[in-house]
Design an enzyme around this catalytic site. Structure first.
Site, PDB file in Angstrom:
ATOM      1  N   LYS A  18       0.814  -1.220   0.000  1.00  0.00           N
ATOM      2  CA  LYS A  18       0.000   0.000   0.000  1.00  0.00           C
ATOM      3  C   LYS A  18       0.844   1.265   0.000  1.00  0.00           C
ATOM      4  CE  LYS A  18      -2.010  -1.053   3.570  1.00  0.00           C
ATOM      5  NZ  LYS A  18      -2.425  -0.864   4.879  1.00  0.00           N
ATOM      6  N   ARG A  93     -10.580   0.732   8.719  1.00  0.00           N
ATOM      7  CA  ARG A  93     -10.259  -0.663   9.012  1.00  0.00           C
ATOM      8  C   ARG A  93     -11.441  -1.372   9.645  1.00  0.00           C
ATOM      9  NH1 ARG A  93      -4.685   0.355   9.211  1.00  0.00           N
ATOM     10  NH2 ARG A  93      -3.205  -1.094   9.945  1.00  0.00           N
ATOM     11  N   ARG A 132      10.925  -5.777   6.166  1.00  0.00           N
ATOM     12  CA  ARG A 132      10.661  -4.376   5.859  1.00  0.00           C
ATOM     13  C   ARG A 132      11.438  -3.417   6.764  1.00  0.00           C
ATOM     14  NH1 ARG A 132       4.872  -1.440   5.473  1.00  0.00           N
ATOM     15  NH2 ARG A 132       4.881  -1.416   7.739  1.00  0.00           N
ATOM     16  N   ARG A 165      10.681  -1.205  12.254  1.00  0.00           N
ATOM     17  CA  ARG A 165       9.674  -0.763  13.201  1.00  0.00           C
ATOM     18  C   ARG A 165       9.394  -1.853  14.220  1.00  0.00           C
ATOM     19  NH1 ARG A 165       4.954   1.115   9.408  1.00  0.00           N
ATOM     20  NH2 ARG A 165       3.828  -0.112  10.942  1.00  0.00           N
ATOM     21  N   ARG A 176      -0.750  -8.598  13.426  1.00  0.00           N
ATOM     22  CA  ARG A 176      -1.354  -7.459  12.717  1.00  0.00           C
ATOM     23  C   ARG A 176      -2.094  -7.928  11.476  1.00  0.00           C
ATOM     24  NH1 ARG A 176       3.440  -3.757  11.362  1.00  0.00           N
ATOM     25  NH2 ARG A 176       1.958  -2.390  10.357  1.00  0.00           N
TER      26      ARG A 176
HETATM   27  P1  AMP Z   1      -0.179   0.538   9.627  1.00  0.00           P
HETATM   28  O1  AMP Z   1       0.983   1.463   9.526  1.00  0.00           O
HETATM   29  O2  AMP Z   1      -1.338   0.947   8.759  1.00  0.00           O
HETATM   30  O3  AMP Z   1       0.185  -0.895   9.460  1.00  0.00           O
HETATM   31  O4  AMP Z   1      -0.718   0.683  11.129  1.00  0.00           O
HETATM   32  C1  AMP Z   1       0.084   0.384  12.242  1.00  0.00           C
HETATM   33  C2  AMP Z   1      -0.803   0.201  13.471  1.00  0.00           C
HETATM   34  O5  AMP Z   1      -1.516   1.415  13.730  1.00  0.00           O
HETATM   35  C3  AMP Z   1      -1.885  -0.857  13.347  1.00  0.00           C
HETATM   36  O6  AMP Z   1      -1.399  -2.138  13.658  1.00  0.00           O
HETATM   37  C4  AMP Z   1      -2.911  -0.361  14.359  1.00  0.00           C
HETATM   38  O7  AMP Z   1      -2.495  -0.653  15.685  1.00  0.00           O
HETATM   39  C5  AMP Z   1      -2.840   1.134  14.196  1.00  0.00           C
HETATM   40  N1  AMP Z   1      -3.799   1.626  13.171  1.00  0.00           N
HETATM   41  C6  AMP Z   1      -3.492   2.194  11.965  1.00  0.00           C
HETATM   42  N2  AMP Z   1      -4.605   2.542  11.297  1.00  0.00           N
HETATM   43  C7  AMP Z   1      -5.640   2.190  12.095  1.00  0.00           C
HETATM   44  C8  AMP Z   1      -7.058   2.258  11.949  1.00  0.00           C
HETATM   45  N3  AMP Z   1      -7.629   2.754  10.840  1.00  0.00           N
HETATM   46  N4  AMP Z   1      -7.810   1.793  12.974  1.00  0.00           N
HETATM   47  C9  AMP Z   1      -7.261   1.287  14.094  1.00  0.00           C
HETATM   48  N5  AMP Z   1      -5.943   1.161  14.270  1.00  0.00           N
HETATM   49  C10 AMP Z   1      -5.122   1.617  13.293  1.00  0.00           C
END
Ligand code: AMP
Length: 222
Positions: A18, A93, A132, A165, A176
């Site tokens: 993404k 999400r 990553r 990260r 995740r």
């Molecule tokens: P990402 O960078 O999109 O993989 O997000 C990293 C983490 O941020 C996720 O594992 C969630 O803990 C939190 N997170 C990101 N976007 C959301 C969302 N739309 N709703 C809830 N938690 C989120």
């Protein structure tokens, strides 16, 4: 394009590509890339109240509660650069988030044009995400196998240091991805029923996926 705002959602678990595709779309169509994960990490870095609360969930790979995330995204969408459209990445999400997004767009006489779902099998996702590395300054991500930086450990774009990260570690990544699939299936179905979902095979190379995304955007908008 017809001058109307271009509002897009990019769906797909961590490792689906993404971030890479979002940068491409932003460059081509001039809409800001709004990534909920990046915004949350910025809140953590600034040690805000929201950041402190979000961190508890993020460190274990769980979703941050809807009200916190929705408030943050709505605030971002009301900034001037978002008036001509947005590319949302990592949001919505959950169904509650998808409905909140509809309400926010409706208030501005806008409507979501397309939800692009990057599909990649679970095993491939784990493998990709675990390799990553992210730039500390600009958040660009690299993968040592499929998309390595020119110089190891250094970002191609701004020379920033690359780091892994905390939530990209293997156990957290698997959690995740499972959480993503479990919680986001209803969102995918929601957009499918509305006829704006486009499923894209995310196992192909970056260029092929990017071209297909552009075709989908152009056929939805023109
Ligand atoms: P990402 O960078 O999109 O993989 O997000 C990293 C983490 O941020 C996720 O594992 C969630 O803990 C939190 N997170 C990101 N976007 C959301 C969302 N739309 N709703 C809830 N938690 C989120």
């Amino acid at each position: 394009m017809d001058g109307k705002p271009l509002d897009l959602v990019l769906l797909g678990p961590v490792g689906a590509g993404k971030g890479t595709q979002a940068r491409r779309i932003t460059t081509k169509y001039g809409v800001p890339h709004i990534a909920s994960g990046d915004l949350l990490r910025a809140q953590i870095a600034e040690n805000t109240e929201l950041g402190r609360q979000a961190r508890i969930y993020m460190d274990r790979g769980a979703l941050v509660p809807d009200d916190l995330v929705i408030g943050m995204i709505v605030e971002r969408m009301r900034q001037p650069d978002a008036s001509r459209g947005v590319l949302l990445d990592g949001f919505p999400r959950t169904l509650a988030q998808a409905r909140a997004l509809d309400r926010e767009l409706e208030d501005e006489n806008r409507v979501l044009k397309l939800a692009l779902y990057l599909e990649v099998p679970f095993e491939v996702l784990v493998e990709r995400a675990a390799g990553r590395w992210t730039c500390r300054t600009c958040q660009t991500t690299y993968n040592y196998r499929v998309n390595p930086p020119r110089k190891p450990g250094i970002c191609d774009i701004d020379g920033g240091e690359l780091y892994q990260r905390e939530d990209d570690r293997l156990e957290v990544v698997s959690a995740r991805i499972k959480v993503y699939i479990q919680d986001t299936v209803p969102v995918v179905e929601y957009y499918r029923e509305r006829g704006i979902l486009r499923q894209i095979d995310g196992t192909r190379d970056i260029e092929a996926v990017g071209e297909e995304i552009e075709r989908q955007i152009e056929s939805a908008v023109w």
